[in-house]
Structures are given as C-alpha cells and as structure tokens.
Design a protein around this motif. Structure first.
Motif, PDB file in Angstrom:
ATOM      1  N   TYR A  18       4.843   0.459   1.060  1.00  0.00           N
ATOM      2  CA  TYR A  18       3.474   1.077   0.753  1.00  0.00           C
ATOM      3  C   TYR A  18       2.919   2.051   1.619  1.00  0.00           C
ATOM      4  O   TYR A  18       1.762   2.633   1.215  1.00  0.00           O
TER       5      TYR A  18
ATOM      6  N   ALA B 101      -0.624   2.119  16.256  1.00  0.00           N
ATOM      7  CA  ALA B 101       0.594   2.913  16.056  1.00  0.00           C
ATOM      8  C   ALA B 101       1.776   2.303  15.148  1.00  0.00           C
ATOM      9  O   ALA B 101       1.653   1.271  14.884  1.00  0.00           O
TER      10      ALA B 101
ATOM     11  N   SER C 178      -2.433  -2.864  18.191  1.00  0.00           N
ATOM     12  CA  SER C 178      -2.111  -3.187  16.743  1.00  0.00           C
ATOM     13  C   SER C 178      -0.611  -2.281  16.894  1.00  0.00           C
ATOM     14  O   SER C 178      -0.607  -1.193  16.305  1.00  0.00           O
TER      15      SER C 178
ATOM     16  N   LEU D 137      -2.101  -8.053  13.839  1.00  0.00           N
ATOM     17  CA  LEU D 137      -0.932  -7.945  13.212  1.00  0.00           C
ATOM     18  C   LEU D 137      -1.275  -8.523  11.707  1.00  0.00           C
ATOM     19  O   LEU D 137      -0.891  -9.792  11.464  1.00  0.00           O
TER      20      LEU D 137
ATOM     21  N   LEU E 192      -2.188   6.802   5.997  1.00  0.00           N
ATOM     22  CA  LEU E 192      -1.319   5.673   5.461  1.00  0.00           C
ATOM     23  C   LEU E 192      -1.619   5.598   4.083  1.00  0.00           C
ATOM     24  O   LEU E 192      -0.794   5.073   3.307  1.00  0.00           O
TER      25      LEU E 192
HETATM   26  N1  SAM Z   1       2.610  -0.670  12.306  1.00  0.00           N
HETATM   27  C1  SAM Z   1       1.687  -1.539  12.768  1.00  0.00           C
HETATM   28  C2  SAM Z   1       1.931  -2.782  11.611  1.00  0.00           C
HETATM   29  O1  SAM Z   1       2.430  -2.374  10.580  1.00  0.00           O
HETATM   30  O2  SAM Z   1       1.316  -3.799  11.769  1.00  0.00           O
HETATM   31  C3  SAM Z   1       0.325  -1.106  12.915  1.00  0.00           C
HETATM   32  C4  SAM Z   1      -0.072   0.092  12.081  1.00  0.00           C
HETATM   33  S1  SAM Z   1      -0.020   0.129  10.463  1.00  0.00           S
HETATM   34  C5  SAM Z   1      -0.390   1.503   9.947  1.00  0.00           C
HETATM   35  C6  SAM Z   1      -1.830  -0.812  10.060  1.00  0.00           C
HETATM   36  C7  SAM Z   1      -1.784  -1.315   8.600  1.00  0.00           C
HETATM   37  O3  SAM Z   1      -2.045  -0.231   7.729  1.00  0.00           O
HETATM   38  C8  SAM Z   1      -0.846  -2.346   8.139  1.00  0.00           C
HETATM   39  O4  SAM Z   1      -1.108  -3.663   8.659  1.00  0.00           O
HETATM   40  C9  SAM Z   1      -1.216  -2.124   6.630  1.00  0.00           C
HETATM   41  O5  SAM Z   1      -1.850  -3.370   6.259  1.00  0.00           O
HETATM   42  C10 SAM Z   1      -2.213  -1.095   6.450  1.00  0.00           C
HETATM   43  N2  SAM Z   1      -1.625  -0.105   5.494  1.00  0.00           N
HETATM   44  C11 SAM Z   1      -0.496   0.750   5.316  1.00  0.00           C
HETATM   45  N3  SAM Z   1      -0.549   1.438   4.312  1.00  0.00           N
HETATM   46  C12 SAM Z   1      -1.424   1.257   3.457  1.00  0.00           C
HETATM   47  C13 SAM Z   1      -1.913   1.352   2.240  1.00  0.00           C
HETATM   48  N4  SAM Z   1      -1.210   2.022   1.390  1.00  0.00           N
HETATM   49  N5  SAM Z   1      -3.048   0.869   1.729  1.00  0.00           N
HETATM   50  C14 SAM Z   1      -3.799   0.008   2.545  1.00  0.00           C
HETATM   51  N6  SAM Z   1      -3.523  -0.311   3.826  1.00  0.00           N
HETATM   52  C15 SAM Z   1      -2.313   0.291   4.305  1.00  0.00           C
END
Ligand code: SAM
Ligand code: SF4
Length: 387
Positions: A67, A106, A138, A160, A316
């Motif tokens: 996603y 990150a 995070s 997390l 994202l």
């Molecule tokens: N890499 C770490 C992790 O995944 O725990 C932290 C950063 S990650 C970019 C933070 C959050 O972004 C993820 O836990 C996820 O729920 C959210 N995320 C990623 N893609 C997304 C999407 N397409 N729509 C909404 N939330 C999204």
C-alpha cells in the motif's frame, strides 16, 4: 445502538459483532456515539492537544508493503536521508517553538551503522534541548537490543502500527516473506512494551478486503494489548503500489473518513485515557479532517517539521497535505485550527499518555526496589513519569 455505546462507556468492552454494528451506525445513533466520545475525551483528557513535530527522516525502506508509496520497489521515488545538521535544526525548531516533543519517522532499515547513527542523533537531540524534548520513534521493526539502545539514548515512545490485526488480511496487503511476518510485527509491539516504551499502534481504515468485523477486531486487539497510544487513519491509494489495481473495490474516500472518525470515537470510549493521534491522512480527505477528529476524541497532532526540500519525496499516498508549506506556516494554521476545534495546545509539555503514566508510577515503585544499582534507569523512569 445506544445500548452498545452505553455498555462501552461502563465496561470498556463489547463483542466484536456489536462493535462491527456500531461502526455502521448512521444518523442519530452516529451523533450519539460521537457526542459520548467527545464527553469522555473532555472528562478524561481535557481540552489539551499535544504537538509532536514530525521529522520524516528517510524514505529509504527495505520493505515492500503493497500500500505504501515509498516501498522498496517504487523506483520512481528519489531516495533521501536528512543530514544530521538538518535533523538537529528541525529538533531545535521544535524545542524553541515549545512543541514539547518530536517524532522521528522513516522507512525500515536495520543495519548496525544505521542503528548507532540514530542512537547518536537521539543523544544530540536530548543534549540540544537540555533533556526537554520528548522523543517518539516510528522506525519499524527492530531487535530488542536496538529498541533498548534507542530507549537508553532518550526515546520514550514508539509507534508501530499493526496495520491489520487479522493475520489473513495482513498477508493480503504485504508480501509473503520473512520481512513481512505478522507474528514478528506483533511480537515487536510486545518487545517495545517490555523495554519500557509508551507503545502506540494502529491500523489503516478502508483497506481492500477489510470488513467491519476486521475493524472491530482491530479495536479489541488494541484493548487487549493495552496500548498507550494510537495512530490510525484512512487508507489512501497510491498509483505506484500493487494495491492500486483494487482501487475500484474501495469504499469512497468520504466513507473511509467517516469510518475513521467512528473508530476514533469507539476507541476513546473503550480506552478512555490513551493518547489518540489525529493523523495527516484525515486532512488529505477533508481540509478540516484533523480538527473534527480532535473535537470528537483525538488529542495529538503531528505538525510536519521535515525540511521543505524533502516533503514531496515522502509521499505515502496521494494528496498528502502540507507538502508545500514550511514549518512556520504549518504552526500558524494549526494554532487557528485547534482553537476552532475547541482545543488548546499543550505547549512545552510532553503530553504523555495518561494511560501509561499511571502504570509507570506503579512500575517505578517496583523498579526502584528491583534495580537498586541502576541509577540511570531510575532517573529515566522518574523523568518519564514526571516525578
Ligand atoms: N516504516 C515504518 C513502519 O512502517 O512502521 C514507519 C513509517 S510508515 C511510512 C508509517 C505509516 O504510514 C505506516 O504504518 C502505514 O500505516 C502508513 N501508510 C503507508 N502507506 C499508506 C497509505 N497508502 N495510506 C495510508 N497510510 C499509509
Ligand atoms: Fe516501508 Fe513503512 Fe512504507 Fe512499509 S509502510 S514500505 S515499512 S515505509
């Protein structure tokens, strides 16, 4: 429906089926749910909204979640890691503006150099703020040793997201390999608790394949895990990800948004004193989406303080807001918005989860006796528990 809300108010628990029904409520029932959540927030949390200055430290990621726009295989993303000077400058900005806390977020990397680099940064952030800036991390799944090293360097909260607590759904939205193992992620949450962090988790709402039962189970999962903080938001598709091809099967964005508000409201009623973030993804759907979430139950906002030049590389999902504003603009507009939502900013405060603080105090009394020679650990606990 009202009887389910009343039961949740009194016992903090309801069956999966009842919660799933509540998630579909409309009209007066929906208004009743949001009103009760608002009342509970005012009673247990008050008006204060706490800031976490968000630093999107790096978009380099070893993982390939189906996603996420910054997944490893998205070759269209220009990868970056913010320099130490820029991280420290952003942290200084948060300190001088009295934000109280920052979040370092990150993609997931776990090399020893990376781990030690983060440790060094944490120590420098603590030094420049005279120990006053609270730090949330995070940075994904890491070993217990790493979590411990970062905790001892000054981080005290960790986010997390479990993303989806139903293992089958989890495996539909992640590759099926050792890097994306549901049990590893769940155990990471338990490890974080064991190390002593205030632990936050959450899920995406409106994912392909997701049912109301899944979302009800997500809330029960958070309750069972006894989390301290929650950050959940609508799933928003990104064209350069595998799940994009299922975009026509999704519920409309407005419904995902409304469902997120209901998830926040139900969690607030189930877990009255936890910190709940009003996430940026809400604002991507509704320009005043975060404020509405604050009004009905959330109490944390994460203003983006990532240096401007990196903002459009941390996409994202589509329509991610505030990518062309600088941090100063962001804070002015947020102040107005929070006032509009009936809140007041807890400047200069860590705004720790009350849920954790109570437990922390209890643990502190045990820990002082259990670890008489570990002066540093006790001092850390005392600071964390604000004694
Ligand atoms: N890499 C770490 C992790 O995944 O725990 C932290 C950063 S990650 C970019 C933070 C959050 O972004 C993820 O836990 C996820 O729920 C959210 N995320 C990623 N893609 C997304 C999407 N397409 N729509 C909404 N939330 C999204
Ligand atoms: Fe990497 Fe986190 Fe995105 Fe997954 S959600 S691809 S771990 S940054």
């Amino acid at each position: 429906m009202r009887s389910i809300v009343d039961q949740l108010i009194h016992s903090g628990i309801a069956s999966k089926q009842d919660i799933a029904l509540l998630l579909q409520c409309k009209g007066d029932d929906r208004a009743y749910l949001l009103e009760k959540s608002k009342e509970i927030k005012e009673k247990y949390i008050g008006k204060k909204v706490y800031f976490r200055g968000l630093i999107e430290y790096s978009n380099i990621c070893a993982k390939n979640c189906y996603y996420c726009g910054i997944r490893r295989d998205n070759k269209k993303v220009e990868r970056y890691t913010i320099s130490d000077e820029e991280v420290l400058e952003a942290a200084r900005f948060a300190y001088e503006k009295n934000y109280g806390s920052i979040v370092l977020q990150a993609g997931e990397i776990s090399s020893p150099q990376y781990v030690h680099h983060i440790t060094a940064l944490l120590k420098q952030i603590k030094t420049l703020s005279h120990g006053k800036l609270g730090i949330t991390l995070s940075l994904g799944e890491q070993s217990e040793e790493t979590y411990r090293e970062w905790f001892e360097a000054g981080a005290h909260r960790y986010l997390l997201r479990i993303e989806a607590s139903n293992k089958d759904l989890y495996h539909k939205i992640h590759p099926n390999d050792h890097l994306h193992d549901f049990e590893v992620r769940k155990n990471a949450l338990l490890t974080l608790k064991k190390v002593g962090y205030q632990v936050g988790t959450g899920v995406m709402i409106g994912l392909p394949y997701q049912t109301f039962d899944d979302l009800a189970s997500d809330l029960l999962f958070m309750k069972e895990l006894d989390i301290d903080m929650c950050g959940m938001g609508p799933y928003i598709e990104h064209a350069e990800t595998p799940l994009y091809e299922l975009r026509n099967s999704l519920m409309p964005l407005e419904e995902r948004y409304d469902l997120t508000l209901k998830m926040i409201a139900i969690l607030r009623i189930m877990m009255k004193d936890v910190n709940i973030a009003s996430t940026t993804a809400l604002q991507a759907i509704d320009p005043i989406g975060r404020e509405k979430a604050i009004t009905i139950g959330a109490n944390i906002i994460m203003p983006n303080i990532t240096p401007q030049k990196y903002r459009d590389k941390y996409f994202l999902y589509e329509n991610k807001p505030c990518s062309d504003e600088d941090a100063e603009d962001c804070i002015k507009c947020l102040e107005m918005r929070i006032k509009f939502a009936g809140g007041e900013i807890g400047y200069g405060e860590w705004g720790d989860s009350k849920h954790f603080s109570g437990f922390g105090l209890f643990l502190l009394s045990k820990q002082i006796h259990a670890r008489p020679t570990d002066g540093n650990a006790n001092r850390c606990w005392a600071i964390r528990c604000k004694i």
